[in-house]
Design a protein around this motif. Structure first.
Motif, PDB file in Angstrom:
ATOM      1  N   TYR A 180       0.839  -1.211   0.000  1.00 58.28           N
ATOM      2  CA  TYR A 180       0.000   0.000   0.000  1.00 58.28           C
ATOM      3  C   TYR A 180       0.871   1.258   0.000  1.00 58.28           C
ATOM      4  O   TYR A 180       0.574   2.227  -0.697  1.00 58.28           O
ATOM      5  CB  TYR A 180      -0.952   0.019   1.201  1.00 58.28           C
ATOM      6  N   ASP A 181       1.951   1.234   0.793  1.00 61.29           N
ATOM      7  CA  ASP A 181       2.866   2.378   0.810  1.00 61.29           C
ATOM      8  C   ASP A 181       3.501   2.591  -0.559  1.00 61.29           C
ATOM      9  O   ASP A 181       3.638   3.733  -1.016  1.00 61.29           O
ATOM     10  CB  ASP A 181       3.966   2.182   1.859  1.00 61.29           C
ATOM     11  N   ASN A 182       3.905   1.509  -1.197  1.00 60.73           N
ATOM     12  CA  ASN A 182       4.505   1.599  -2.523  1.00 60.73           C
ATOM     13  C   ASN A 182       3.512   2.196  -3.523  1.00 60.73           C
ATOM     14  O   ASN A 182       3.858   3.090  -4.303  1.00 60.73           O
ATOM     15  CB  ASN A 182       4.978   0.212  -2.973  1.00 60.73           C
ATOM     16  N   ARG A 209       0.906   4.078  -2.820  1.00 55.15           N
ATOM     17  CA  ARG A 209       0.712   5.482  -2.417  1.00 55.15           C
ATOM     18  C   ARG A 209       1.805   6.362  -3.001  1.00 55.15           C
ATOM     19  O   ARG A 209       1.533   7.416  -3.577  1.00 55.15           O
ATOM     20  CB  ARG A 209       0.718   5.568  -0.888  1.00 55.15           C
ATOM     21  N   ASN A 210       3.046   5.924  -2.852  1.00 57.14           N
ATOM     22  CA  ASN A 210       4.172   6.725  -3.334  1.00 57.14           C
ATOM     23  C   ASN A 210       4.131   6.907  -4.847  1.00 57.14           C
ATOM     24  O   ASN A 210       4.384   8.009  -5.351  1.00 57.14           O
ATOM     25  CB  ASN A 210       5.495   6.091  -2.914  1.00 57.14           C
ATOM     26  N   HIS A 211       3.821   5.849  -5.567  1.00 62.05           N
ATOM     27  CA  HIS A 211       3.731   5.957  -7.031  1.00 62.05           C
ATOM     28  C   HIS A 211       2.597   6.897  -7.441  1.00 62.05           C
ATOM     29  O   HIS A 211       2.764   7.718  -8.335  1.00 62.05           O
ATOM     30  CB  HIS A 211       3.526   4.582  -7.680  1.00 62.05           C
ATOM     31  N   TRP A 212       1.432   6.764  -6.786  1.00 59.52           N
ATOM     32  CA  TRP A 212       0.314   7.623  -7.155  1.00 59.52           C
ATOM     33  C   TRP A 212       0.592   9.086  -6.817  1.00 59.52           C
ATOM     34  O   TRP A 212       0.252   9.980  -7.594  1.00 59.52           O
ATOM     35  CB  TRP A 212      -0.976   7.140  -6.507  1.00 59.52           C
ATOM     36  N   LEU A 213       1.225   9.326  -5.693  1.00 60.88           N
ATOM     37  CA  LEU A 213       1.576  10.717  -5.379  1.00 60.88           C
ATOM     38  C   LEU A 213       2.597  11.256  -6.370  1.00 60.88           C
ATOM     39  O   LEU A 213       2.549  12.434  -6.739  1.00 60.88           O
ATOM     40  CB  LEU A 213       2.100  10.826  -3.943  1.00 60.88           C
ATOM     41  N   ASP A 214       3.503  10.405  -6.812  1.00 67.02           N
ATOM     42  CA  ASP A 214       4.526  10.793  -7.778  1.00 67.02           C
ATOM     43  C   ASP A 214       3.922  11.307  -9.082  1.00 67.02           C
ATOM     44  O   ASP A 214       4.471  12.209  -9.712  1.00 67.02           O
ATOM     45  CB  ASP A 214       5.456   9.606  -8.058  1.00 67.02           C
ATOM     46  N   ILE A 215       2.784  10.751  -9.465  1.00 62.15           N
ATOM     47  CA  ILE A 215       2.159  11.183 -10.721  1.00 62.15           C
ATOM     48  C   ILE A 215       0.970  12.115 -10.486  1.00 62.15           C
ATOM     49  O   ILE A 215       0.224  12.439 -11.404  1.00 62.15           O
ATOM     50  CB  ILE A 215       1.726   9.979 -11.599  1.00 62.15           C
ATOM     51  N   LEU A 269      -5.004   8.346  -1.752  1.00 65.94           N
ATOM     52  CA  LEU A 269      -5.876   8.366  -0.577  1.00 65.94           C
ATOM     53  C   LEU A 269      -6.455   6.975  -0.307  1.00 65.94           C
ATOM     54  O   LEU A 269      -6.500   6.526   0.846  1.00 65.94           O
ATOM     55  CB  LEU A 269      -6.995   9.393  -0.779  1.00 65.94           C
ATOM     56  N   ASN A 270      -6.855   6.266  -1.363  1.00 62.69           N
ATOM     57  CA  ASN A 270      -7.355   4.893  -1.195  1.00 62.69           C
ATOM     58  C   ASN A 270      -6.302   4.012  -0.542  1.00 62.69           C
ATOM     59  O   ASN A 270      -6.602   3.243   0.380  1.00 62.69           O
ATOM     60  CB  ASN A 270      -7.737   4.276  -2.545  1.00 62.69           C
ATOM     61  N   ALA A 271      -5.068   4.105  -1.017  1.00 67.21           N
ATOM     62  CA  ALA A 271      -3.992   3.271  -0.475  1.00 67.21           C
ATOM     63  C   ALA A 271      -3.709   3.618   0.988  1.00 67.21           C
ATOM     64  O   ALA A 271      -3.489   2.722   1.819  1.00 67.21           O
ATOM     65  CB  ALA A 271      -2.727   3.430  -1.315  1.00 67.21           C
ATOM     66  N   ILE A 272      -3.747   4.888   1.326  1.00 69.03           N
ATOM     67  CA  ILE A 272      -3.510   5.322   2.705  1.00 69.03           C
ATOM     68  C   ILE A 272      -4.609   4.787   3.623  1.00 69.03           C
ATOM     69  O   ILE A 272      -4.340   4.296   4.724  1.00 69.03           O
ATOM     70  CB  ILE A 272      -3.421   6.860   2.783  1.00 69.03           C
TER      71      ILE A 272
END
Length: 159
Positions: free
Chosen positions: A49-51, A53-59, A66-69
């Motif tokens: 989930y953290d991974n 989250r990081n990818h989605w925030l990156d783009i 937010l879903n992953a968090i």
């Protein structure tokens, strides 16, 4: 010769597409691991989930981040690691406000209220459940309203 031709003819994915693909794969892996309900698989799900989250925030895809968090927070809550569950939900609350997504903000507040009640902080839980209800009414979120009423009822039942 044919192998080199086909390798050259495939278009290269953009950074955004690569990140989105990686995020979707990590999220799917996390969901599979979470379904296993074993401590080791739940710990691995948190990392996935953290991974994601990081990818989605990156783009710049805050909604999927937010879903992953939120999913990460749910896993921590299931593991009774309440401090990390609170941290996850607090991060989700900040992101929902940054996104100006009042519907999701209400959902996050309700999750926080439920967790606060679970750890015995009933007065703060009631305050957040009321805030969640107000946001759910404002956004005409009937499911959110029902959840806020249920959380409020659970809090009063356990007083």
């Amino acid at each position: 010769m044919l192998a080199s031709f086909s390798a050259r003819s495939q278009p290269r994915l953009s950074h955004r597409d690569e990140s989105r693909t990686a995020a979707e794969a990590s999220f799917a892996d996390a969901e599979r691991l979470r379904a296993g309900r074993l401590k080791g698989s739940l710990d691995a799900a948190i990392q996935k989930y953290d991974n994601a989250r990081n990818h989605w925030l990156d783009i710049g895809d805050g909604s999927n981040a937010l879903n992953a968090i939120l999913k990460r927070g749910e896993v921590y809550q299931a593991l009774n690691v309440f401090d990390k569950a609170f941290s996850s939900y607090d991060e989700a609350l900040k992101l929902s406000r940054t996104l100006r997504d009042r519907r999701r903000e209400g959902d996050v507040l309700n999750r926080i209220a439920y967790l606060q009640a679970e750890v015995g902080n009933n007065s703060l839980a009631l305050r957040n459940a009321r805030r969640a209800l107000k946001l759910s009414r404002t956004t005409v979120n009937l499911i959110g309203q029902a959840r806020a009423y249920q959380t409020t009822g659970d809090i009063y039942y356990n007083l």
